[in-house]
Motif scaffolding. Structure first.
Motif, PDB file in Angstrom:
ATOM      1  N   GLY A   1      30.954  45.982  13.866  1.00 35.18           N
ATOM      2  CA  GLY A   1      32.079  45.451  14.623  1.00 35.18           C
ATOM      3  C   GLY A   1      33.376  46.182  14.339  1.00 35.18           C
ATOM      4  N   GLY A   2      34.342  45.941  15.220  1.00 33.99           N
ATOM      5  CA  GLY A   2      35.587  46.690  15.202  1.00 33.99           C
ATOM      6  C   GLY A   2      36.477  46.441  13.993  1.00 33.99           C
ATOM      7  N   VAL A   3      36.476  45.224  13.443  1.00 31.37           N
ATOM      8  CA  VAL A   3      37.401  44.907  12.348  1.00 31.37           C
ATOM      9  C   VAL A   3      37.032  45.718  11.103  1.00 31.37           C
ATOM     10  CG1 VAL A   3      38.354  43.070  10.914  1.00 31.37           C
ATOM     11  CG2 VAL A   3      37.699  42.577  13.269  1.00 31.37           C
TER      12      VAL A   3
ATOM     13  N   SER B   1      27.236  49.014  21.857  1.00 27.44           N
ATOM     14  CA  SER B   1      27.876  47.780  21.375  1.00 27.44           C
ATOM     15  C   SER B   1      26.871  46.864  20.701  1.00 27.44           C
ATOM     16  CB  SER B   1      28.596  47.025  22.496  1.00 27.44           C
ATOM     17  OG  SER B   1      27.756  46.769  23.555  1.00 27.44           O
ATOM     18  N   ARG B   2      27.426  45.960  19.916  1.00 27.50           N
ATOM     19  CA  ARG B   2      26.581  44.929  19.315  1.00 27.50           C
ATOM     20  C   ARG B   2      25.872  44.207  20.450  1.00 27.50           C
ATOM     21  NH1 ARG B   2      29.163  40.948  18.094  1.00 27.50           N
ATOM     22  NH2 ARG B   2      31.229  41.543  18.795  1.00 27.50           N
ATOM     23  N   PHE B   3      24.666  43.636  20.145  1.00 30.00           N
ATOM     24  CA  PHE B   3      23.980  42.879  21.188  1.00 30.00           C
ATOM     25  C   PHE B   3      24.587  41.476  21.228  1.00 30.00           C
ATOM     26  CE2 PHE B   3      21.237  46.453  20.435  1.00 30.00           C
ATOM     27  CZ  PHE B   3      21.039  46.875  21.743  1.00 30.00           C
TER      28      PHE B   3
ATOM     29  N   LEU C   1      28.757  38.622  25.329  1.00 38.01           N
ATOM     30  CA  LEU C   1      30.066  38.978  25.894  1.00 38.01           C
ATOM     31  C   LEU C   1      30.190  40.471  26.200  1.00 38.01           C
ATOM     32  CD1 LEU C   1      32.314  36.617  23.747  1.00 38.01           C
ATOM     33  CD2 LEU C   1      31.531  36.295  26.083  1.00 38.01           C
ATOM     34  N   LYS C   2      29.226  41.255  25.735  1.00 38.99           N
ATOM     35  CA  LYS C   2      29.202  42.698  26.086  1.00 38.99           C
ATOM     36  C   LYS C   2      28.295  42.912  27.303  1.00 38.99           C
ATOM     37  CE  LYS C   2      31.224  43.591  22.008  1.00 38.99           C
ATOM     38  NZ  LYS C   2      32.568  44.096  21.828  1.00 38.99           N
ATOM     39  N   ASP C   3      27.664  41.867  27.777  1.00 38.42           N
ATOM     40  CA  ASP C   3      26.817  41.837  28.974  1.00 38.42           C
ATOM     41  C   ASP C   3      25.797  42.979  29.075  1.00 38.42           C
ATOM     42  OD1 ASP C   3      25.849  40.740  31.269  1.00 38.42           O
ATOM     43  OD2 ASP C   3      27.406  41.551  32.584  1.00 38.42           O
TER      44      ASP C   3
ATOM     45  N   GLY D   1      23.003  49.885  19.812  1.00 38.76           N
ATOM     46  CA  GLY D   1      23.818  48.952  19.044  1.00 38.76           C
ATOM     47  C   GLY D   1      23.091  48.469  17.807  1.00 38.76           C
ATOM     48  N   GLY D   2      23.846  47.873  16.934  1.00 40.66           N
ATOM     49  CA  GLY D   2      23.249  47.260  15.750  1.00 40.66           C
ATOM     50  C   GLY D   2      23.788  45.847  15.658  1.00 40.66           C
ATOM     51  N   GLY D   3      23.650  45.275  14.501  1.00 36.34           N
ATOM     52  CA  GLY D   3      24.184  43.923  14.321  1.00 36.34           C
ATOM     53  C   GLY D   3      25.417  43.968  13.442  1.00 36.34           C
TER      54      GLY D   3
ATOM     55  N   ALA E   1      38.101  53.320  23.563  1.00 34.34           N
ATOM     56  CA  ALA E   1      38.970  54.370  23.004  1.00 34.34           C
ATOM     57  C   ALA E   1      38.136  55.539  22.486  1.00 34.34           C
ATOM     58  CB  ALA E   1      39.829  53.789  21.880  1.00 34.34           C
ATOM     59  N   GLU E   2      37.006  55.206  21.840  1.00 34.05           N
ATOM     60  CA  GLU E   2      36.152  56.279  21.293  1.00 34.05           C
ATOM     61  C   GLU E   2      35.648  57.200  22.406  1.00 34.05           C
ATOM     62  OE1 GLU E   2      34.620  53.321  17.725  1.00 34.05           O
ATOM     63  OE2 GLU E   2      33.207  53.905  19.281  1.00 34.05           O
ATOM     64  N   ALA E   3      35.226  56.607  23.504  1.00 35.49           N
ATOM     65  CA  ALA E   3      34.687  57.432  24.606  1.00 35.49           C
ATOM     66  C   ALA E   3      35.806  58.210  25.303  1.00 35.49           C
ATOM     67  CB  ALA E   3      33.956  56.538  25.600  1.00 35.49           C
TER      68      ALA E   3
HETATM   69  N1  UDP Z   1      29.489  50.185  16.546  1.00 36.19           N
HETATM   70  C1  UDP Z   1      28.690  50.792  15.589  1.00 36.19           C
HETATM   71  N2  UDP Z   1      27.363  50.581  15.639  1.00 36.19           N
HETATM   72  C2  UDP Z   1      26.791  49.815  16.592  1.00 36.19           C
HETATM   73  C3  UDP Z   1      27.618  49.193  17.559  1.00 36.19           C
HETATM   74  C4  UDP Z   1      28.970  49.394  17.498  1.00 36.19           C
HETATM   75  O1  UDP Z   1      29.178  51.516  14.713  1.00 36.19           O
HETATM   76  O2  UDP Z   1      25.579  49.678  16.582  1.00 36.19           O
HETATM   77  C5  UDP Z   1      30.926  50.410  16.456  1.00 36.19           C
HETATM   78  C6  UDP Z   1      31.563  50.978  17.701  1.00 36.19           C
HETATM   79  O3  UDP Z   1      31.406  52.392  17.737  1.00 36.19           O
HETATM   80  C7  UDP Z   1      32.997  50.508  17.524  1.00 36.19           C
HETATM   81  C8  UDP Z   1      32.834  49.152  16.848  1.00 36.19           C
HETATM   82  O4  UDP Z   1      31.549  49.169  16.217  1.00 36.19           O
HETATM   83  O5  UDP Z   1      33.692  51.372  16.650  1.00 36.19           O
HETATM   84  C9  UDP Z   1      32.867  48.019  17.854  1.00 36.19           C
HETATM   85  O6  UDP Z   1      34.187  47.692  18.133  1.00 36.19           O
HETATM   86  P1  UDP Z   1      34.605  47.016  19.490  1.00 36.19           P
HETATM   87  O7  UDP Z   1      36.067  46.740  19.410  1.00 36.19           O
HETATM   88  O8  UDP Z   1      34.152  47.877  20.639  1.00 36.19           O
HETATM   89  O9  UDP Z   1      33.745  45.671  19.569  1.00 36.19           O
HETATM   90  P2  UDP Z   1      33.468  44.448  18.547  1.00 36.19           P
HETATM   91  O10 UDP Z   1      32.090  44.707  18.002  1.00 36.19           O
HETATM   92  O11 UDP Z   1      34.531  44.457  17.500  1.00 36.19           O
HETATM   93  O12 UDP Z   1      33.482  43.242  19.425  1.00 36.19           O
END
Ligand code: UDP
Length: 406
Positions: free
Chosen positions: A41-43, A222-224, A227-229, A252-254, A315-317
């Motif tokens: 996750g982003g934090v 994105s995480r599964f 809200l990421k649909d 994605g991962g968890g 932002a990453e993309a």
């Molecule tokens: N991310 C990752 N591995 C994954 C899925 C997401 O490293 O399997 C990273 C992604 O590249 C991004 C962050 O986790 O840097 C997700 O931040 P975002 O604000 O997009 O979403 P959040 O998960 O915080 O809702």
């Protein structure tokens, strides 16, 4: 880990001098960050990069993670969904689990920061331990535009015990008796996730996952999470696949504080069925190079969120000059101006339409990506973020000077 001076070529030496000056004014102050997960996750993504840089410029920054059992994370996930506008009811038992877990953590942690920097709702209750002269910041990374009333009021009782709150986008600002500031998140251009990669590395990653480098690749990282649909992404891809022979990567991962991932993943697996051109990749933590390579190999990047705090993946993309199609929610419109630096959509059909358009118009897609890159470079890199934080920390000791409250 990088040193602050490594960023000079990206932002210039004067900006770094200024950061060092700010940091020197915080000498002797401990800044203690607390959140609920060290990975995923982003934090966590931001803290992993930010803490070493703060230390490098001489700020005594620390980072602690609260502990909780499965029940606690079920409650906080429910809270997260409620804050994002979902309809939920909390039982008294759930509220008690939340309050008690915060209390237990408070008892076992050394909350010694001169500035206590608390991220998101999970550890929000630590503020009950606030002592005189400490400054407490509550940093909200969530889309707060339409929170569930009960959950909002429950959290508000805690938030108003803080000295100040931070939100990621203007639309998240709420009625509060404490000051609110707007600070957007950021990405680190030098990290493994965002730095330039040799073409061989990109090819190797595609090979590793058996992805064909000859046909267009459409990716959502994105995480599964509902809200990421991700199921909406599969549906949009299917509509486009009739016209363009593309491949879809859902990677994605968890996150350790997100217990809903497996259920969502099972639904996505069902939606994918036996489609050999959809790559459902379960990435372990620390897959930064793989994510970087997948984003760079993509013709189009999707972030079809239904709610979003900020959306670092956007932002990453964009940093990689990729054309992005994303849900017009949360902090995403701060990053994408529709039809200028990406495309914003509201529905599966809209996403499919935009995807077909970009896959069939590579020049237009390229222009969107280039504009997006410039926008991220100006506004959403880590050094700007660091400066905002330093100014905020200083403002807590010089209230009223040099700070614009929302
Ligand atoms: N991310 C990752 N591995 C994954 C899925 C997401 O490293 O399997 C990273 C992604 O590249 C991004 C962050 O986790 O840097 C997700 O931040 P975002 O604000 O997009 O979403 P959040 O998960 O915080 O809702």
């Amino acid at each position: 880990m990088f040193k602050i001076r490594d960023y000079e070529p990206v932002v210039g030496g004067e900006v770094i001098d200024e950061l060092e000056l700010f940091a020197s004014r915080l000498s002797g102050k401990v800044i203690q960050n607390v959140n609920s997960t060290a990975v995923g996750g982003g934090v966590a993504e931001i803290l992993i990069r930010m803490i070493p840089l703060l230390k490098d410029i001489g700020v005594d920054a620390r980072w602690d993670v609260i502990k909780g059992d499965e029940k606690f994370y079920q409650v906080t996930k429910k809270m997260h969904n409620a804050l994002h506008g979902g309809k939920v009811n909390f039982t008294q038992e759930e509220i008690d689990i939340f309050v008690e877990t915060n209390r237990i953590n408070a008892a076992s942690m050394d909350l010694v920061g001169d500035i206590m920097f608390i991220h998101d709702p999970q550890p929000i209750g630590l503020v009950e331990q606030k002592i005189k002269d400490q400054k407490w910041i509550w940093r909200c990374h969530i889309d707060f535009s339409r929170p569930d009333e009960f959950t909002w009021n429950f959290l508000k009782n805690y938030i108003e015990k803080y000295n100040i709150s931070i939100f990621s986008a203007p639309s998240f600002a709420r009625q509060l008796i404490i000051p609110q500031v707007l600070i957007s998140p950021s990405i680190d251009p030098l990290s493994d996730k965002n730095r330039d990669l040799p073409q061989e590395t990109i090819e190797r990653v595609l090979e590793q996952f058996n992805i064909d480098n000859k046909r267009p690749i459409v990716t959502q990282i994105s995480r599964f999470d509902y809200l990421k649909d991700p199921v909406g992404v599969v549906k949009a891809y299917r509509q486009v696949k009739k016209y363009v022979d593309c491949q879809l990567v859902l990677a994605g991962g968890g996150a350790t504080d997100d217990p809903e991932g497996e259920k969502v993943l099972a639904e996505v697996q069902e939606a994918v069925g036996g489609d050999k051109d959809i790559f459902l990749l379960l990435l372990p933590p620390a897959s930064d190079i793989e994510i970087n390579a997948l984003q760079r190999a993509s013709s189009v990047v999707l972030q079809k969120s239904l709610r979003e705090g900020f959306g670092l993946t956007v932002a990453e993309a964009l940093w990689k000059s990729k054309p992005v199609i994303a849900g017009a929610v949360g902090g995403i419109p701060l990053q994408i101006t529709n039809k200028y630096s990406g495309l914003l959509t509201h529905t599966i059909e809209g996403t499919a339409f935009a995807l077909k358009q970009l896959l069939q118009n590579p020049d237009y897609a390229k222009r969107l990506g280039e504009n997006g890159h410039e926008h991220i470079k100006k506004n959403f890199l880590i050094i700007r973020h660091l400066k905002d934080y330093l100014m905020l920390f200083l403002s807590l000791y010089h209230q009223g000077e040099n700070i614009v409250y929302l």
